[in-house]
Design a protein around this motif. Structure first.
Motif, short mmCIF file in Angstrom:
data_model
loop_
_atom_site.label_atom_id
_atom_site.label_comp_id
_atom_site.label_asym_id
_atom_site.label_seq_id
_atom_site.Cartn_x
_atom_site.Cartn_y
_atom_site.Cartn_z
N ARG A 24 -9.77 3.07 49.37
CA ARG A 24 -9.32 2.13 50.39
C ARG A 24 -8.07 1.35 49.96
N ALA A 25 -8.00 1.04 48.70
CA ALA A 25 -6.89 0.21 48.20
C ALA A 25 -5.79 1.01 47.54
N ALA A 26 -5.97 2.31 47.36
CA ALA A 26 -5.03 3.11 46.58
C ALA A 26 -3.60 3.04 47.11
N ASP A 27 -3.41 3.25 48.41
CA ASP A 27 -2.06 3.23 48.97
C ASP A 27 -1.43 1.84 48.84
N LYS A 28 -2.22 0.81 49.01
CA LYS A 28 -1.70 -0.56 48.88
C LYS A 28 -1.30 -0.84 47.43
N SER A 60 8.77 11.25 44.23
CA SER A 60 8.93 12.25 45.29
C SER A 60 7.59 12.92 45.60
N ARG A 61 6.74 13.08 44.59
CA ARG A 61 5.40 13.62 44.82
C ARG A 61 4.59 12.67 45.69
N ILE A 62 4.67 11.38 45.39
CA ILE A 62 3.96 10.37 46.18
C ILE A 62 4.48 10.35 47.61
N ALA A 63 5.80 10.40 47.77
CA ALA A 63 6.40 10.33 49.10
C ALA A 63 6.07 11.56 49.94
N ARG A 64 5.88 12.70 49.28
CA ARG A 64 5.53 13.93 50.01
C ARG A 64 4.05 13.98 50.36
N SER A 65 3.22 13.23 49.66
CA SER A 65 1.78 13.30 49.88
C SER A 65 1.38 12.57 51.16
N ASP A 66 0.16 12.83 51.59
CA ASP A 66 -0.41 12.14 52.74
C ASP A 66 -1.10 10.87 52.26
N PRO A 67 -1.38 9.94 53.18
CA PRO A 67 -2.10 8.74 52.77
C PRO A 67 -3.48 9.11 52.22
N VAL A 68 -3.99 8.30 51.30
CA VAL A 68 -5.31 8.57 50.73
C VAL A 68 -6.36 8.53 51.83
N LEU A 69 -6.29 7.54 52.69
CA LEU A 69 -7.15 7.44 53.87
C LEU A 69 -6.28 7.35 55.11
N ILE A 70 -6.73 7.94 56.19
CA ILE A 70 -5.95 7.96 57.43
C ILE A 70 -5.62 6.55 57.91
N GLU A 71 -6.55 5.60 57.74
CA GLU A 71 -6.28 4.24 58.21
C GLU A 71 -5.17 3.55 57.41
N ASN A 72 -4.75 4.15 56.31
CA ASN A 72 -3.65 3.59 55.50
C ASN A 72 -2.30 4.18 55.86
N LYS A 73 -2.21 4.82 57.00
CA LYS A 73 -0.98 5.52 57.39
C LYS A 73 0.22 4.58 57.47
N ARG A 74 0.01 3.37 58.00
CA ARG A 74 1.11 2.40 58.15
C ARG A 74 1.64 1.96 56.78
#
Length: 143
Positions: A24-28, A60-74
């Motif tokens: 839940r917090a990974a992208d943040k 660049s790997r992080i930027a190419r990846s998808d969000p860890v959870l869909i709700e973290n898309k923003r």
């Protein structure tokens, strides 16, 4: 800068870029650590260290990846932009945006972002290829 160096801030922030304990917090966590690195990278010495650590490939790997959870898309979209800014500061390369029409603004932003991420990865790849060529090149000196 010196306080960050003494406290091993760069290594801690780089470790936080790979954080995946709490999805839940990974992208943040990734975004906030990228923002701190972005602030530190404004110093040319820190940017040079980050470039020597080849942070562009990680970003660049992080930027190419998808969000860890869909709700973290923003937050992931903000993370991608911060990654690209950090790549620019660390490598010294300007990644220029060519603006499209207002009608296709959102779509062109996404296409531009994908293109820049690809360009950043290519820059890292070419740097590795150059280093490989240099290491394989035999140098002799005449006495």
């Amino acid at each position: 800068r010196s306080l960050a160096r003494h406290q091993n801030a760069l290594m801690t922030l780089l470790a936080l870029l790979r954080y995946d304990n709490a999805p839940r917090a990974a992208d943040k966590v990734h975004y906030l650590s990228c923002l701190v690195l972005l602030g530190l990278a404004r110093d040319k010495h820190v940017a040079q260290v980050l470039d020597s650590l080849q942070i562009a490939s990680t970003l660049s790997r992080i930027a190419r990846s998808d969000p860890v959870l869909i709700e973290n898309k923003r937050i992931h979209k903000k993370l991608r932009k911060a990654c690209l800014e950090l790549i620019q500061l660390a490598t010294g390369r300007k990644l220029i945006k060519v603006s499209g029409t207002e009608q296709n603004h959102k779509e062109s932003d996404e296409n531009w972002l994908a293109g820049v991420v690809s360009e950043a990865a290519d820059a890292t790849k070419s740097k590795i290829e150059r280093m490989s060529i240099v290491s394989k090149t035999e140098v002799t000196f005449d006495s």
